[in-house]
Design an enzyme around this catalytic site. Structure first.
Site, PDB file in Angstrom:
ATOM      1  N   ARG A 294       0.818  -1.217   0.000  1.00  0.00           N
ATOM      2  CA  ARG A 294       0.000   0.000   0.000  1.00  0.00           C
ATOM      3  C   ARG A 294       0.852   1.267   0.000  1.00  0.00           C
ATOM      4  NH1 ARG A 294      -5.289  -1.983   3.623  1.00  0.00           N
ATOM      5  NH2 ARG A 294      -6.159  -3.077   1.833  1.00  0.00           N
ATOM      6  N   TYR A 434      -6.469  -0.091  -6.849  1.00  0.00           N
ATOM      7  CA  TYR A 434      -5.913  -1.398  -6.420  1.00  0.00           C
ATOM      8  C   TYR A 434      -5.213  -1.336  -5.069  1.00  0.00           C
ATOM      9  CZ  TYR A 434      -1.605  -0.247  -9.248  1.00  0.00           C
ATOM     10  OH  TYR A 434      -0.498   0.298  -9.810  1.00  0.00           O
ATOM     11  N   GLU A 435      -4.846  -2.525  -4.579  1.00  0.00           N
ATOM     12  CA  GLU A 435      -4.315  -2.665  -3.203  1.00  0.00           C
ATOM     13  C   GLU A 435      -5.283  -2.113  -2.161  1.00  0.00           C
ATOM     14  OE1 GLU A 435      -1.902  -4.461  -2.380  1.00  0.00           O
ATOM     15  OE2 GLU A 435      -0.997  -4.759  -4.338  1.00  0.00           O
ATOM     16  N   GLY A 436      -6.560  -2.320  -2.380  1.00  0.00           N
ATOM     17  CA  GLY A 436      -7.579  -1.766  -1.491  1.00  0.00           C
ATOM     18  C   GLY A 436      -7.984  -0.402  -1.996  1.00  0.00           C
TER      19      GLY A 436
END
Lengths: 596, 596
Positions: A294, A434-436
Site C-alpha cells: 500500500r 488497487y491494493e484496497g
C-alpha cells in the site's frame, strides 16, 4: 519529453522531512550512510531515465499481449526487466541472508519513485515481487526461503499476489478457491483469480504466485483463508526447474492505462501449491505484504504526479502565448502567466506533501522493526499503521488530480495522445483502486487504525505537528502560520469526534460516513506538516549556505503555496466528517432520482 | 448499461431552479408553454436513449477515420446524424424565419443534455452547428442567411468553428491565416487550422466553415482579425451544390477521448470564402458564438457527469460485497455502504448544481434578448455574462471529477474499458480545455465580467442568494443554513477584494493569481444556491402533494449533502483568492526544482 529523476528532492525529503537519520541511528543498517543514500538514488535515477523511461510510450501503445495461454511482455520490457534485476534493484531492502542489500525500506521506497515515474507499468512487476518477498521473509519456512525467496530477491523470478476473485474483491472473505491436501505435504489448488498484475509474462523463467484459498475444512468467511505458494514452473529438490504447474492465464484485461502491465485472469486447475504460514491465517499473512504494498502504491501516486509535473513544466516553459503581467513580454512562455504558474506550483507542493507522507511511512516502518527499545518500536508501529492508509489513498488521489492538471497545462495538446500527458492521466487512475480502494483505506483508517491504540497514534501526530507549528513562527508571520494552526485544530476536532462516535456501535454509520473526509483531512494537514518541516530545514540550510539558494528558497515558498491553496480545505473536510450516516441513508435510489 | 434521460430532473431544474417561466412571460416565445417543454424533453430523451446511446461505445472503439483527404464518421454516426437532423433537433432555438422552432435557448440547452450524455462525441456535431447558426443570425447578410443559415437550421449541412492555429491557441491575436479579396466580393483563404471539431465528415453534403483570418491590410494582433465563411462545397446562385472548395482535412488527431468526433487539421489553399460581418471585427463576432458555445460545453460537463452517475449507481445497486451497517445484510449491494452512498450522493448533488448553473445561464441569455424593458435586458445580459465562464468552467471541472468518482465506484471494473466508466473519464477530460480553457474562463471572469459593470452583476447575484438564504431558515436549522451564509459571505469578501485590487493596474498579477479560486468559489456557492432553490421548491410541491414524495424529499436532502460536502470549500477558496501574484512570481523554474 525527457524525464529527469528528482534526486535532490528525494534526498531532501528522506533526510529533512522524513528523518531517515533516525533509521540509520538504530544501527540496524550497517551498510547504510548518507553517501550510500545518495549513490542509490543517483543510480536509481539513471536506470529510470535511461532504461525505463524510453519504453513508457511503446508500452502504452503496444501493451502486453495474450495468446494461447501465455502472456508476452510489451516490446523491450523483458530485456529491460532482466537488466533491472541484474542491477540488484529487486533486493534493495531484503535481508543479506537471502541475497538482499539490507538497506532501509524508506530508501527503497525513495529509489522506486523514479522507477514508477519513468514507467509505471514496468514498476509494478518488481513492486509485486517486493510484496512476495515480504510475505516469505515473514512467514516462509527455511526451505521456502532457500527455494523461492532468494530467487525473488535476485530478481531471477518474479512474484504475483493472487487475491481477488470475481465475487470477492473488497470483501476477500467471500473467496472460494480451494486447496486440497495431496497427502505429501503439498496441496492441489483450484479456482479462478482476477486482476493478477504481471501474473504471467515472458521476462523470467518462473513466477511465484502467492494465492489465497480455502482448505477443505476451513470455516467460512475471512477466518477460513490460507496463503499458498504456487510456482509457474515446479522446482525440483535440487533447485532446477521441472514441469509446468497446472495453472495458466486465460486472458488479460483491456484497461484504461498501464497497458504494459499484464492484468491476468488466472485459472488454477489442480495446481501444485504449498502452504505459507499457518492454516486459516492467510488473510493476516497477506496483510503483512499488503500493507507494504500500500505504501508502495502511494509512491506510485507521487511518481506519476512528478512525471506529469515535469512534462507540464517543460511545456509551460516552451509554449508561448499572450502577454505576461510580470514581464510585459508579448508571446511570453505560458509559465509566466499567473494561472499556469499557480497550477504548476500547486502540483509541485502537493507532490512534495505526498512524497513526505510516503517516505515518513517508510521511516516509521523501518523504526517499527529496528528501533532500540520496545516502546519506541510500538510507537513507530502505531505511526506506520496510521500513516499507511493515508499514504496510499491521499497520494494516489493526488496522483490523479495532478496528472489531470498536467493535461490542463498543455491545453489542447494535453488531449492528444502523442503528447504523453494523457497517458499519465490514464495510468494514474488505477492507483486509487488497487491494493484496497481508497474507500477501503478510509474505512481502515477510521475503523481500525485510529482507535486500535485508543487514539494514541493520532494524538501523537497532532502533538508533533503542534511542535512544528511553534517553530514555524520563526519563519512566517500571519496567515501561513494561522492556516496550519487552524488545520491542526480541525484534525484535533475531527479525531476527538470520531473517537467519541466510535464508543457507540449504533453510530457506526456516522463513522463510515466520515471516513473519506477524515482521511483527506489527515492527508491535507499532514502533507502541510511535511512541507513545513521542509521549509524549516531549508531555512537552516540557507542560513548555513548549504545548497542551491533558489531551490531552498523554493521550499520555503512552496509551504506558503500549499498553505494558501490546500490547508484551507481542512475546515471543509471537518464539515464533511460530521455529515452523519443518517443523511446518507436517506439518499435512497429513489431520492437520487433513479429511473423507476 | 442503459442510459435513461433524467427528464423529470431536467424539467424541475428548468422550472424550479432556473425559472424558465420568466422567459415564457416575456411573450417572445408564443409556441412555448409547459407542455411543450415536457414534450421536447421527453422526445430529446427518446432520441438520446434509442438513437445515440447505442452508438457511444462503437464510436469510442472505432472512432472517426481519415484517409486520402477525407474523414469518415464512426460506424452508424452518419445515418444517426441524418435521422437526428430530420427530427428537427438542429433548429430548436433558431428563428422560425429561417426554419427554426423559435423555442427558448434554455430549453435547447436542457434538451441537448441527454444528447451529450448519450454520446458526447456525436453531440459536438450539432453543437458546433448551433454556434455557426448564432453567428450567422447575428452577423450574416440576408443572402448568407438564405444560402447557409437555413441549411444549418434544417441540419442538412453542419457548421464548423475554425479558430486555432498551431501558434495561436488561447491567444487568437497571433493567428496568421490570410484572406485576400478576389475583386468580385469573394476572398481567397489560405492557412492552416488545428483542432477543428467535425471539420470534415461524410454525414452531410456540405459543411459550413466559419474561419478567422486576416485581410491583407489588417492591423496586427486581435484587432486585425475578420470572420469568413467557406463552404466545403461551393454553392451556386440557385442554391445547388457546385465545385469542391479548395480546402481539405490533412489529418485527424489521435485523442484521449471523444474518438467519434473527428478533430481535424485543416488546410485552406486559396479557398473561396465570404466575409461575415464587418472587417477586422471577426474576434468580436466569433465571441458572440463562442459565448453560446461555452454554456453548451458546460452542459456537456453536466451531461457526462450524469451519464457517469447513472452507470455508477446501477453498478452500486447490483454489485454485492461485505456487510452494510444499515441493513446488517452480508453480501449487501455496495450502494448500502456509506462511503459508496456518499460518492453517489455527492456526484448527484454536484450534477444538479451544475445543471442549475447552466440552465440559469440559458434563462439569463433568453431574458437578455427578450425581457420587456431595456433595464431588465441589461440586468440579464450582465447575469448571462457573469455566469457564462462559471457555467463553462465549473461544470466541466465537475464533469471530470464526477466521471472519476464514477470509475472509483466501480472499483477494479472501473479500470476495464469494457465497463464503459473509463470512456466517460476520458471523454470528460476535453471539456475543461476547449472553447477557452478553464483558466481562460477564470481570467475572463475576473478580468472582464466581474468589473465590466462596476461589479453590479456580482453584487446582484449576492443579493439574490441572500434572499434565498432568508427563505432557507424555514426549511433547515443550524448547519445547512450557516454553511450557506458563510459561503455567501466568502463570495462577498472575495468580490470586494477583487474589485478593490482591480483599481490598481500594478496589482494585475494579484487578480490573475486569484482567478481560478474566485471562479471555483462562485461556482461552489452559486451551485449551492441552485440546490437551495430546488429544495425550497420541492418543499412547496411536497406540501401541495405535487409529485413523487421520495424524489422531492431527495431534493431537500441533496442540498444538505451539498452543504456538508461542498459549501465548506468556500473559506478555502477565499484563502486562495488572496494568495497574491508575488508568491507565484517567486515560484521560478529553479524554485520548482527544474533540472538545471
Amino acid at each position: 519529453m525527457t524525464y529527469r529523476a528528482p534526486v535532490r528532492d528525494l534526498a531532501f525529503s528522506l533526510e529533512a522531512v522524513a528523518g531517515v537519520d533516525r533509521v540509520a541511528a538504530t544501527g540496524a543498517f550497517p551498510d547504510y550512510d548518507r553517501d550510500v543514500m545518495g549513490a542509490v538514488l543517483e543510480a536509481a535515477g539513471q536506470v529510470a531515465e535511461t532504461l525505463l523511461a524510453p519504453l513508457n510510450r511503446i508500452g502504452d501503445q503496444k501493451g502486453a499481449t495474450y495468446a494461447n495461454g501465455a502472456v508476452t511482455a510489451a516490446p523491450g520490457f523483458a530485456d529491460a526487466y532482466r537488466e533491472f534485476a541484474a542491477g540488484g534493484w529487486t533486493g534493495l531492502a531484503a535481508s543479506p541472508a537471502h541475497g538482499g542489500q539490507g538497506l532501509p525500506k524508506a530508501l527503497e521506497l525513495a529509489a522506486f519513485e523514479p522507477v514508477h515515474s519513468a514507467n509505471m507499468a514496468f514498476g509494478l512487476c518488481p513492486m509485486l515481487s517486493l510484496a512476495a518477498i515480504e510475505a516469505l521473509e515473514a512467514h516462509g519456512t527455511d526451505r521456502q526461503k532457500e527455494t523461492y525467496l532468494t530467487k525473488l530477491v535476485s530478481g531471477e523470478w518474479t512474484g504475483a499476489m493472487c487475491l481477488t476473485e470475481p465475487q470477492a474483491g473488497s470483501d476477500l472473505g467471500a473467496l472460494t478457491s480451494q486447496a486440497v491436501p495431496n497427502g505429501d505435504g503439498s496441496y492441489s489448488l483450484t479456482g479462478q483469480k482476477i486482476y493478477i498484475t504481471w501474473g504471467d509474462h515472458d521476462a523470467t523463467d518462473n513466477i511465484v504466485h502467492m494465492v489465497l484459498a480455502r482448505l477443505p475444512d476451513a470455516p467460512p468467511g475471512p477466518k477460513g483463508i490460507s496463503l499458498f505458494l504456487a510456482p509457474k514452473v515446479l522446482v525440483n529438490s535440487d533447485g532446477s526447474l521441472g514441469a509446468r504447474n497446472a495453472f495458466r492465464p486465460v486472458g488479460v484485461e483491456h484497461k484504461l492505462g498501464i497497458h504494459a502491465s499484464p492484468t491476468c485472469v488466472m485459472a488454477y486447475e489442480g495446481a501444485t501449491a504449498e502452504l505459507v504460514g499457518r492454516p486459516n491465517e492467510g488473510l493476516a499473512h497477506m496483510f503483512t505484504m499488503m500493507n507494504a504494498a500500500r505504501v508502495a502504491v502511494g509512491v506510485e501516486g507521487v511518481a506519476i504526479a512528478e512525471r506529469a509535473f515535469q512534462q507540464a513544466l517543460a511545456y509551460a516553459l516552451d509554449r508561448r502565448q499572450g502577454r505576461s503581467p510580470w514581464t510585459g513580454e508579448p508571446g511570453a512562455p505560458i509559465f509566466d502567466h499567473p494561472d499556469v504558474r499557480r497550477m504548476l506550483s500547486v502540483m509541485k507542493a502537493r507532490i512534495e506533501a505526498g512524497r513526505g507522507i510516503c517516505l515518513s511511512t517508510g521511516v516509521a516502518a523501518d523504526l517499527a522493526k529496528h528501533a532500540g527499545d520496545a516502546d519506541d518500536r510500538r510507537f513507530w508501529k502505531g505511526r506506520e499503521d496510521l500513516l499507511t492508509p493515508i499514504a496510499k489513498a491521499w497520494s494516489t488521489d493526488m496522483g490523479v488530480e495532478v496528472a489531470s492538471m498536467g493535461v490542463q497545462v498543455h491545453g489542447g495538446m494535453g488531449f492528444i495522445e502523442e503528447t504523453g500527458a494523457a497517458q499519465h492521466y490514464r495510468d494514474a487512475r488505477i492507483a486509487p483502486i488497487y491494493e484496497g480502494t481508497n474507500g477501503i483505506q478510509a474505512m481502515d483508517l477510521v475503523g481500525r487504525k485510529l482507535s486500535q491504540d485508543g487514539g494514541d497514534s493520532a494524538k501523537a501526530i497532532i502533538a508533533d505537528m503542534t511542535a512544528t507549528l511553534a517553530d514555524l513562527h520563526h519563519l512566517y508571520q500571519g496567515k501561513p502560520v494561522e492556516r496550519f494552526a487552524n488545520a491542526i485544530e480541525a484534525v484535533r476536532d475531527a479525531t476527538l469526534w470520531l473517537l467519541d462516535r466510535k464508543q457507540d456501535p449504533a453510530r457506526a454509520d456516522d463513522v463510515l460516513a466520515a471516513a473519506d473526509a477524515y482521511l483527506k483531512l489527515m492527508g491535507d494537514v499532514i502533507g502541510g506538516w511535511m512541507l513545513a518541516k521542509g521549509a524549516l530545514a531549508a531555512a537552516d540550510r540557507l542560513k548555513a549556505g548549504d545548497g542551491d539558494p533558489a531551490w531552498l528558497q523554493g521550499k520555503i515558498d512552496l509551504y506558503e503555496v500549499y498553505a494558501a491553496n490546500v490547508l484551507g480545505h481542512a475546515s471543509s473536510r471537518l464539515a464533511a466528517v460530521g455529515q452523519g450516516g443518517g443523511l446518507l441513508m436517506r439518499m435512497t435510489a429513489q431520492a437520487l432520482g433513479a429511473a423507476a
